[in-house]
Design an enzyme around this catalytic site. Sequence first.
Site, PDB file in Angstrom:
ATOM      1  N   CYS A  48      41.456  39.532  50.567  1.00 16.02           N
ATOM      2  CA  CYS A  48      41.301  38.766  49.327  1.00 16.02           C
ATOM      3  C   CYS A  48      40.034  37.925  49.401  1.00 16.02           C
ATOM      4  O   CYS A  48      40.022  36.860  50.036  1.00 16.02           O
ATOM      5  CB  CYS A  48      42.525  37.883  49.086  1.00 16.02           C
ATOM      6  SG  CYS A  48      42.420  36.897  47.584  1.00 16.02           S
ATOM      7  N   CYS A 100      40.287  34.451  47.855  1.00 12.61           N
ATOM      8  CA  CYS A 100      41.089  33.536  48.671  1.00 12.61           C
ATOM      9  C   CYS A 100      40.275  32.992  49.844  1.00 12.61           C
ATOM     10  O   CYS A 100      40.332  31.797  50.162  1.00 12.61           O
ATOM     11  CB  CYS A 100      42.330  34.235  49.218  1.00 12.61           C
ATOM     12  SG  CYS A 100      43.422  34.939  47.986  1.00 12.61           S
ATOM     13  N   ASP A 101      39.541  33.863  50.513  1.00 12.33           N
ATOM     14  CA  ASP A 101      38.956  33.529  51.811  1.00 12.33           C
ATOM     15  C   ASP A 101      37.430  33.530  51.851  1.00 12.33           C
ATOM     16  O   ASP A 101      36.846  33.151  52.868  1.00 12.33           O
ATOM     17  CB  ASP A 101      39.475  34.518  52.871  1.00 12.33           C
ATOM     18  CG  ASP A 101      40.987  34.481  53.004  1.00 12.33           C
ATOM     19  OD1 ASP A 101      41.563  33.403  52.809  1.00 12.33           O
ATOM     20  OD2 ASP A 101      41.581  35.528  53.296  1.00 12.33           O
TER      21      ASP A 101
END
Length: 316
Positions: free
Chosen positions: A144, A147-148
């Site tokens: 992701c 997300c990261d």
Amino acid sequence: MDKWWKNIEKYGDYMYDVIIIGAGPAGLTSSIYSRRANKKTLVLEALSYGGQIINSLDIENYPVEFHISGFDFATKLYEQAKSLGAEIYFEKVTEIKNNDDYKEVITSNNTYKTKSVIIATGAENRKLGLENENELVGKGISYCATCDGNFYKDKVVAVQGGGNTAIDDALYLSEIASKVYLIHRRDEFRADEAMVNKLKEKDNVEFFLNSSVTKLNAKDNLESIEVTNKDGETKELEVSALFVAIGRTPANADFENLIKVDEAGYIVASEDCHTNIPGIFVAGDNRTKDVRQLVTATNDGAIAAIEASKYISNLK
């Protein structure tokens, strides 16, 4: 004839207003909303609570929580659901049966009866299948980018994949990382041409076509990847992170004989989380949707529980 839930002696104790399949963010949020509506609620989970998010070392894109680990986030949800009176059993659901006025949820251990069901089984990221891949999740391997990605600001990263998600990830990362390698096993992309053309305009993006990541090199964290092209030639790329975007597999196989799914296996449902079967709802990453994020999973969980409560209220 009395409804089944009015005949306790006949049907036994396994009777619920709502049974939720899956104890990830969507399922646990559903249980919180269901219990707040004073519905007798059971959550069934095959593995452990938390779902995919439990592997995230740091969440910083969820409202209110500036930084929280996936484990801590999931544990807070779990404890909140339990404190409100949700029953949570760790049993694998193998089948749902739709009867005239109730549903049966069958596990490897028991058969439970309920007025409504929420399927919140999520989706699993397809993995490369390489040695050390699982061990490096959160240590350079991610599924992701949104997300990261921010953890790798001004660093060199790579993306494996050729669909819209991979191109979106590479575009997103090109604004954060110093350099992005995009690795795709074919010479053409499945993604929208306009998106691909936009990515080609980026000065810090380099393409490796007809190629795949074949090895992960790491000590404590990912340090480099081996890329092999169709002719068998290899090249080592030093990267801090590899974002794998080769698709996801929804965990809906046990319900496909009853619930309508699309060609990719996702349960067909709109934003109200209704499926094709009255009284059965879906929440989270295993339904048809454009955005699959932690916040959209919890959003689905709330909506599905509210819709289930409405359905129960309308039962005669």
